[in-house]
Design an enzyme around this catalytic site. Sequence first.
Site, PDB file in Angstrom:
ATOM      1  N   ASN A   9      38.978  35.217  23.565  1.00  0.00           N
ATOM      2  CA  ASN A   9      39.968  34.575  24.427  1.00  0.00           C
ATOM      3  C   ASN A   9      40.392  35.442  25.618  1.00  0.00           C
ATOM      4  O   ASN A   9      41.266  35.058  26.382  1.00  0.00           O
ATOM      5  CB  ASN A   9      41.186  34.111  23.631  1.00  0.00           C
ATOM      6  N   CYS A  10      39.772  36.588  25.797  1.00  0.00           N
ATOM      7  CA  CYS A  10      40.065  37.485  26.918  1.00  0.00           C
ATOM      8  C   CYS A  10      39.467  36.913  28.209  1.00  0.00           C
ATOM      9  O   CYS A  10      38.307  36.501  28.235  1.00  0.00           O
ATOM     10  CB  CYS A  10      39.463  38.856  26.626  1.00  0.00           C
ATOM     11  N   ASP A  11      40.255  36.874  29.279  1.00  0.00           N
ATOM     12  CA  ASP A  11      39.782  36.324  30.550  1.00  0.00           C
ATOM     13  C   ASP A  11      38.572  37.074  31.096  1.00  0.00           C
ATOM     14  O   ASP A  11      37.661  36.469  31.651  1.00  0.00           O
ATOM     15  CB  ASP A  11      40.902  36.336  31.592  1.00  0.00           C
TER      16      ASP A  11
END
Length: 115
Positions: A9-11
């Site tokens: 879920n890290c950009d």
Amino acid sequence: MTSLYGIKNCDTIKKAIKWLTQHNIEFQFHDYRKDGLDMDWLVKTEQHLGWEVMLNKRGTTFRQLNDQQKDNLAAPSALNLMLAQPAMIKRPILIHKQQYYCGFDEKQYQEIFSL
């Protein structure tokens, strides 16, 4: 095989995955939270990158450490913190042709994959 390590879920991970996919580069994604992490991998990665490069000092998890933990960081303590809290590892870590890279930069990826 090219491997990409991080947290889904890290950009920045999303940007790296999008870039690799758009350039038709096959890779295996390893999510620290879902797939786990072990000290052997951390030690091997640290030998290539150095713990200072791997440690994400900008993240909330690092900033929540007490001053003593921050002041006494060295390879063993930093690796133990990263093992206990994988969000402290700078993302992504890319392994391609036995070379290790940390972070996502489009120009760097173009060079790595000779595009």
